[in-house]
Design a protein around this motif. Structure first.
Motif, PDB file in Angstrom:
ATOM      1  N   LYS A   1       0.816  -1.222   0.000  1.00 37.90           N
ATOM      2  CA  LYS A   1       0.000   0.000   0.000  1.00 37.90           C
ATOM      3  C   LYS A   1       0.843   1.262   0.000  1.00 37.90           C
ATOM      4  CE  LYS A   1      -3.945  -2.065   2.467  1.00 37.90           C
ATOM      5  NZ  LYS A   1      -3.350  -3.382   2.809  1.00 37.90           N
TER       6      LYS A   1
ATOM      7  N   THR B   1      -6.653   0.592  -8.291  1.00 40.48           N
ATOM      8  CA  THR B   1      -6.203  -0.605  -7.594  1.00 40.48           C
ATOM      9  C   THR B   1      -6.751  -1.849  -8.265  1.00 40.48           C
ATOM     10  OG1 THR B   1      -6.182  -1.856  -5.526  1.00 40.48           O
ATOM     11  CG2 THR B   1      -8.076  -0.415  -5.888  1.00 40.48           C
TER      12      THR B   1
ATOM     13  N   SER C   1      -9.593  -8.796  -1.315  1.00 42.30           N
ATOM     14  CA  SER C   1     -10.910  -8.711  -0.694  1.00 42.30           C
ATOM     15  C   SER C   1     -11.530  -7.369  -1.044  1.00 42.30           C
ATOM     16  CB  SER C   1     -10.813  -8.843   0.830  1.00 42.30           C
ATOM     17  OG  SER C   1     -10.144  -7.716   1.378  1.00 42.30           O
TER      18      SER C   1
ATOM     19  N   ASP D   1     -12.709  -5.396   1.168  1.00 44.17           N
ATOM     20  CA  ASP D   1     -12.182  -4.466   2.169  1.00 44.17           C
ATOM     21  C   ASP D   1     -10.852  -3.871   1.727  1.00 44.17           C
ATOM     22  OD1 ASP D   1     -14.335  -4.802   3.854  1.00 44.17           O
ATOM     23  OD2 ASP D   1     -13.376  -6.369   5.055  1.00 44.17           O
ATOM     24  N   ASP D   2      -9.977  -4.704   1.144  1.00 44.25           N
ATOM     25  CA  ASP D   2      -8.681  -4.216   0.690  1.00 44.25           C
ATOM     26  C   ASP D   2      -8.862  -3.265  -0.487  1.00 44.25           C
ATOM     27  OD1 ASP D   2      -5.722  -4.445   0.989  1.00 44.25           O
ATOM     28  OD2 ASP D   2      -5.847  -5.129  -1.078  1.00 44.25           O
TER      29      ASP D   2
ATOM     30  N   GLU E   1     -10.060  -0.016   0.991  1.00 43.59           N
ATOM     31  CA  GLU E   1      -9.002   0.660   1.751  1.00 43.59           C
ATOM     32  C   GLU E   1      -7.991   1.316   0.820  1.00 43.59           C
ATOM     33  OE1 GLU E   1      -5.497  -0.235   5.072  1.00 43.59           O
ATOM     34  OE2 GLU E   1      -6.696  -1.906   4.248  1.00 43.59           O
ATOM     35  N   ARG E   2      -7.559   0.589  -0.196  1.00 43.27           N
ATOM     36  CA  ARG E   2      -6.587   1.153  -1.131  1.00 43.27           C
ATOM     37  C   ARG E   2      -7.177   2.369  -1.858  1.00 43.27           C
ATOM     38  NH1 ARG E   2      -2.054  -1.952  -2.999  1.00 43.27           N
ATOM     39  NH2 ARG E   2      -1.692  -3.705  -1.585  1.00 43.27           N
TER      40      ARG E   2
ATOM     41  N   SER F   1      -6.407  -4.794  -6.735  1.00 41.57           N
ATOM     42  CA  SER F   1      -6.397  -5.766  -5.643  1.00 41.57           C
ATOM     43  C   SER F   1      -7.509  -6.798  -5.818  1.00 41.57           C
ATOM     44  CB  SER F   1      -6.584  -5.043  -4.304  1.00 41.57           C
ATOM     45  OG  SER F   1      -6.699  -5.989  -3.259  1.00 41.57           O
TER      46      SER F   1
END
Length: 315
Positions: free
Chosen positions: A135, A160, A165, A167-168, A171-172, A162
């Motif tokens: 991150k 992102t 998940s 959530d990830d 968040e990113r 990603s």
């Protein structure tokens, strides 16, 4: 303003268009695909790195460079009067490369760039490498792009990829926005949900996940439309996306059309069935106007120095 179009007035900015409301951008990979998108009525464009890569090299092992991207974007911006978001991939290297790439794309006339959090160089051989970089490094890429821009209207979009998940992904996206990114670009289709890719879920479930993602990201969110043709642009807008890009519609349509027409031409040298079934929507006069024959003639009259028959008779 595009010097080649002969239009007047300043090119609108992506920032102003976003401020005015929801935005739908057509994918392009060269000046002609961009010109056609403008002709049919799109108000903004997205330069697709993947479509550019295939159209230029037709080989996954060939790596394109930043100057090649900047040169192509420059040709596109010279041909149209609508703004373009350019795919900067990973920034083409380290921090200094990101700084230079951002400046070059801004100088080429792009209205903004998106930069992603996958490792450099991008793997194109199907091998499974690290999904995303840490991150802190991903945020650093966004900050470098922000530091490099000189035009305050130039957008920096943090993307992102990603798959860890939802959530990830959220968040990113929020970390990019906190760092100063103008828009978040979570690649929502590939993220894992209970061991399955979000793209594999039934459409109603996918829309619910999209709503949650958009709701929990603290800023404007752009997404990709038209990939699997499941959701319309209006459906994606209704779940909360601020901006939808359709990066591969023109490229995939061109690929399909060329394959079908060429296959028939191989049989009879005419491809008459194809063109009967798919007549050109542009009349000859429309085509000539789009590619600027009228301006060429005007420039020849004004600057070419050719004498007319009347001029010769008077001398």
């Amino acid at each position: 303003m595009s010097q080649e179009t002969g239009s007047t007035g300043k090119r609108p900015t992506l920032r102003a268009q976003l401020r005015d409301g929801w935005l739908l951008s057509a994918g392009c990979f060269d000046a002609w695909s961009a010109k056609l998108a403008e002709h049919v009525g799109f108000s903004s464009l997205h330069f697709s790195g993947g479509a550019f890569h295939t159209s230029q090299f037709a080989y996954a092992g060939m790596v394109y460079t930043m100057p090649e991207v900047a040169s192509q974007v420059g040709r596109i911006t010279a041909a149209v009067d609508i703004p373009i978001l350019a795919d900067l991939d990973t920034g083409f290297g380290g921090v200094e490369d990101i700084l230079r790439a951002t400046r070059e794309l801004e100088r080429a006339g792009a209205g903004g760039i998106h930069i992603e959090d996958v490792p450099f160089p991008i793997t194109r051989n199907g091998a499974q490498g690290p999904a995303v970089i840490p991150k802190s490094e991903a945020v650093g890429r966004v900050k470098a792009a922000l530091a490099a821009r000189t035009d305050p209207d130039f957008l920096v979009v943090g993307r992102t990829d990603s798959t860890v998940s939802v959530d990830d992904l959220i968040e990113r996206s929020n970390l990019f926005l906190e760092a100063g990114a103008d828009v978040a670009f979570p690649l929502v289709r590939a993220v894992e949900v209970d061991g399955r890719r979000l793209a594999e879920l039934p459409p109603p479930e996918r829309l619910e996940w999209y709503r949650r993602i958009v709701r929990e990201i603290d800023g404007p969110v752009v997404t990709v439309g038209g990939v699997d043709r499941t959701f319309s642009a209006s459906e994606l807008r209704d779940v909360g996306f601020t901006w939808v890009i359709v990066p591969l519609v023109a490229f995939n349509a061109a690929t399909a059309a060329m394959t079908l027409a060429l296959r028939e031409a191989l049989e009879d040298g005419r491809a008459s069935r194809y063109f009967t079934d798919h007549p050109n929507p542009l009349t000859p006069s429309q085509y000539m106007k789009l590619v600027g024959y009228d301006r060429v003639a005007e420039h020849e009259r004004e600057f070419g120095g050719a004498e007319t028959a009347d001029d010769e008779g008077e001398s």
